[in-house]
Design an enzyme around this catalytic site. Structure first.
Site, short mmCIF file in Angstrom:
data_model
loop_
_atom_site.label_atom_id
_atom_site.label_comp_id
_atom_site.label_asym_id
_atom_site.label_seq_id
_atom_site.Cartn_x
_atom_site.Cartn_y
_atom_site.Cartn_z
N ARG A 168 71.85 58.13 47.15
CA ARG A 168 71.42 58.63 48.46
C ARG A 168 72.25 59.85 48.83
O ARG A 168 73.45 59.90 48.60
CB ARG A 168 71.61 57.54 49.51
CG ARG A 168 71.38 58.00 50.95
CD ARG A 168 71.51 56.83 51.90
NE ARG A 168 70.37 55.94 51.69
CZ ARG A 168 69.22 56.06 52.32
NH1 ARG A 168 69.05 57.03 53.20
NH2 ARG A 168 68.23 55.23 52.09
N GLY A 169 71.57 60.85 49.39
CA GLY A 169 72.24 62.03 49.91
C GLY A 169 71.66 62.37 51.26
O GLY A 169 70.80 61.65 51.78
N ASP B 216 76.34 73.95 39.68
CA ASP B 216 76.97 72.77 40.28
C ASP B 216 77.30 71.73 39.21
O ASP B 216 77.05 70.54 39.40
CB ASP B 216 76.05 72.17 41.36
CG ASP B 216 76.81 71.21 42.29
OD1 ASP B 216 78.06 71.31 42.36
OD2 ASP B 216 76.16 70.37 42.93
N LYS C 33 63.07 60.44 42.61
CA LYS C 33 63.84 61.07 43.68
C LYS C 33 62.90 61.54 44.78
O LYS C 33 61.96 62.29 44.52
CB LYS C 33 64.64 62.27 43.14
CG LYS C 33 65.51 62.94 44.20
CD LYS C 33 66.11 64.26 43.69
CE LYS C 33 67.11 64.05 42.60
NZ LYS C 33 67.84 65.32 42.29
N GLY D 39 67.85 63.37 50.47
CA GLY D 39 67.00 62.67 49.52
C GLY D 39 67.54 61.31 49.12
O GLY D 39 68.69 60.97 49.39
N VAL D 40 66.67 60.54 48.49
CA VAL D 40 66.99 59.19 48.02
C VAL D 40 66.49 59.06 46.58
O VAL D 40 65.42 59.60 46.24
CB VAL D 40 66.33 58.10 48.90
CG1 VAL D 40 66.75 56.71 48.43
CG2 VAL D 40 66.68 58.31 50.36
#
Length: 429
Positions: A95-96, A245, A116, A99-100
Site C-alpha cells: 500500500r502507498g 528510483d 496494482k 495505490g494498492v
C-alpha cells in the site's frame, strides 16, 4: 544498523514527498485486507468493459473476490456478450499513498498475479501511473530481471477499457494524458473515481530487503544478484529507460524456477528518453562522452539526455541528482549503493516505517547522511570500500564499486560496460 535521524527517508520528485506502491510483499491484518477487497468489489462488481467502439457488459459476481475485468481482443463490432471475471483478488500485499497492490489469481489458468490499483484523482498520481505504463509498454522484448506487465485496464464510471500505448481513439486515455500535461484535475470526482489497474507477474519472495536480511550471508547468492541487477539495468538503458528510483524496495524476488530471480519493479518515476528533444521535454541532448562498441548505440544516446527533476530516494540518489541535473548514470550510482549494502549487509532503520533497510551512508557525528549528499558537499571525500575490516570483498568488486560511486558521472561505467565488468569480477571471485 542505525536510525536515519537527519531526515525521514522519502521518495521525492521536484521537492514533493511521494509514497508509492513498490510491489513488495508486506503482511497485513485480515480485517484490513478484507475491507479493501470489499471496497474494490463495490467498484468492480458489475463492470462493463469497453473496447473502443464496443461495449461489453460483465457477469456480476456474488462473492467478494471479484476483480471483474475482461475485454475484447479485437476492434471489430460484435454482439454484446456476458463473460466471466478474469481475476479474483486474494489479499492486499502492499500500500502507498496513491495505490494498492493485491495478490490475485487468474481464474482461467490459476496463475497468481500481482494487481496494482492506482487511483487517478490528482495530476501527480496520473503522472506516476502513466510513467509506469509508458515505461513497461515501451519494452518490445521481455527480460527475466524486469517485472512483466501483463495488461493495464482503465476503469471509470462502471466502464473498463484495456489501455494501449498512444491509443488516440480512447477519450479516457487522452484525458489522462491531458491531466498529466496540464497539471490540473480533469478526471474523476469522489463519486466517480478513475483507476488504472496494472496486472503483473507475482513475486512471492518479497523484496530484496526481506530476502537478504532474512537469510544468512551467501556469497554465491550475492554474485548471482549482482549479475542479474546489472543485466536488468543494461536492458533498461538499451531500451532508453532511466529508472530513477532503484532501491531494494523496488527489487522483487521470484522463486518460481527454484532459484531466486530478481525483478526490477516500480517504474513510477522512470523516464523513457527515446525521441525526446529540448523543445518538448526536460531532457536535453549534449555532447557528453559516450561508450565504445558496435552494440551500444542506444546506451550512448541515453547517456546524452539530461534530466532535471530531482527524483528518487535519499540513500540511493547520486550527487548530481541532488542538484537536479543528471543522466542515466544516476542509475549506476544507485546500483552501486545497493550492491555495496547487500555484500556487507549495511542497514539503517527507516524513521517512519521502522523497517530495517539495506543502504550505505556516511557518518557525520551522531547523524548518518546519504552517500550522494555527502559527496555533493565534499567531492574529494574518499569512500572506504569495504567498510568492515574482515570483509571478503574481492579487489575486483571493490574497484568496480568505487567506479560506480564516482562523484563525476563521466567516471562511472555505463550500463553496458558495467555488465561486462560485473561478469568478469563475479566469475573471478
Amino acid at each position: 544498523m542505525l536510525t536515519f535521524n537527519k531526515k525521514q527517508v522519502m521518495d521525492i520528485c521536484d521537492g514533493k514527498k511521494r509514497r508509492k506502491v513498490s510491489g513488495c510483499v508486506r503482511g497485513c491484518r485480515r480485517t484490513v485486507a478484507g475491507k479493501m477487497r470489499r471496497e474494490a468489489c463495490k467498484v468492480l462488481r458489475s463492470l462493463t468493459v469497453e473496447d473502443n467502439n464496443h461495449t461489453e457488459p460483465m457477469e456480476e459476481e456474488e462473492d467478494d473476490d471479484c476483480f471483474s475485468i475482461s475485454f475484447l481482443r479485437n476492434e471489430r463490432l460484435e454482439p454484446a456478450m456476458v463473460v466471466s471475471p478474469r481475476y479474483s483478488l486474494l489479499r492486499e500485499v502492499g500500500r502507498g499513498s496513491y495505490g494498492v497492490v493485491y495478490e490475485a489469481i487468474a481464474r482461467k489458468t490459476g496463475t497468481r498475479v500481482a494487481v496494482k490499483r492506482l487511483q487517478c484523482d490528482a495530476p501527480e498520481n496520473v503522472e506516476l501511473a502513466l510513467a509506469e505504463f509508458w515505461a513497461l509498454t515501451s519494452l518490445e522484448n521481455r527480460h527475466q530481471n524486469v517485472v512483466q506487465l501483463e495488461e493495464c485496464v482503465l476503469q471509470r464510471n462502471g466502464l473498463a477499457q484495456k489501455m494501449s500505448h498512444g491509443n488516440k481513439r480512447s477519450k479516457q486515455y487522452l484525458r489522462l494524458v491531458e491531466t498529466s500535461l496540464k497539471g490540473e484535475r480533469i478526471l474523476g470526482y469522489p463519486e466517480e473515481p478513475c483507476y488504472l489497474w496494472f496486472v503483473m507477474e507475482f513475486c512471492e519472495g518479497g523484496d530484496l530487503n526481506q530476502y537478504i536480511l532474512s537469510r544468512r550471508p551467501d556469497p554465491q547468492t550475492n554474485r548471482s544478484f549482482m549479475r542479474q541487477l546489472t543485466s536488468a539495468v543494461a536492458f533498461l538503458h538499451k531500451n532508453n529507460i532511466v529508472h530513477r528510483d532503484l532501491k531494494p524496495d523496488n527489487i522483487l524476488i521470484s522463486q518460481k524456477s527454484g532459484s531466486p530471480v530478481l525483478k526490477v519493479a516500480d517504474f513510477g518515476l522512470s523516464k523513457v528518453c527515446a525521441g525526446l528533444n529540448s523543445k518538448n521535454s526536460e531532457e536535453h541532448p549534449t555532447a557528453g562522452a559516450g561508450s565504445k562498441g558496435s552494440n551500444q548505440n542506444n546506451i550512448v544516446n541515453i547517456n546524452k539526455f539530461w534530466l532535471s527533476s530531482a527524483c528518487g530516494s535519499d540513500f540511493y540518489m547520486a550527487p548530481e541528482v541532488w542538484e537536479g541535473h543528471y543522466t542515466a548514470k544516476a542509475d549506476i550510482f544507485a546500483l552501486g549503493i545497493i550492491i555495496w549494502a547487500m555484500i556487507e549487509r549495511i542497514t539503517f532503520i527507516d524513521a517512519e516505517s521502522k523497517r530495517e533497510l539495506l543502504g550505505t551512508y556516511i557518518r557525520q557525528g551522531t547523524e548518518i547522511v546519504p552517500v550522494g549528499e555527502a559527496l555533493l558537499e565534499n567531492p574529494k571525500m574518499v569512500l572506504h570500500i569495504p567498510q568492515k575490516a574482515r570483509s571478503s570483498m574481492s579487489e575486483g568488486v571493490k574497484k568496480l564499486l568505487q567506479d560506480m560511486l564516482a562523484v563525476n558521472p563521466q567516471d562511472r561505467p555505463d550500463a553496458f560496460q558495467l555488465e561486462v565488468r560485473m561478469d568478469q569480477v563475479t566469475c573471478a571471485a
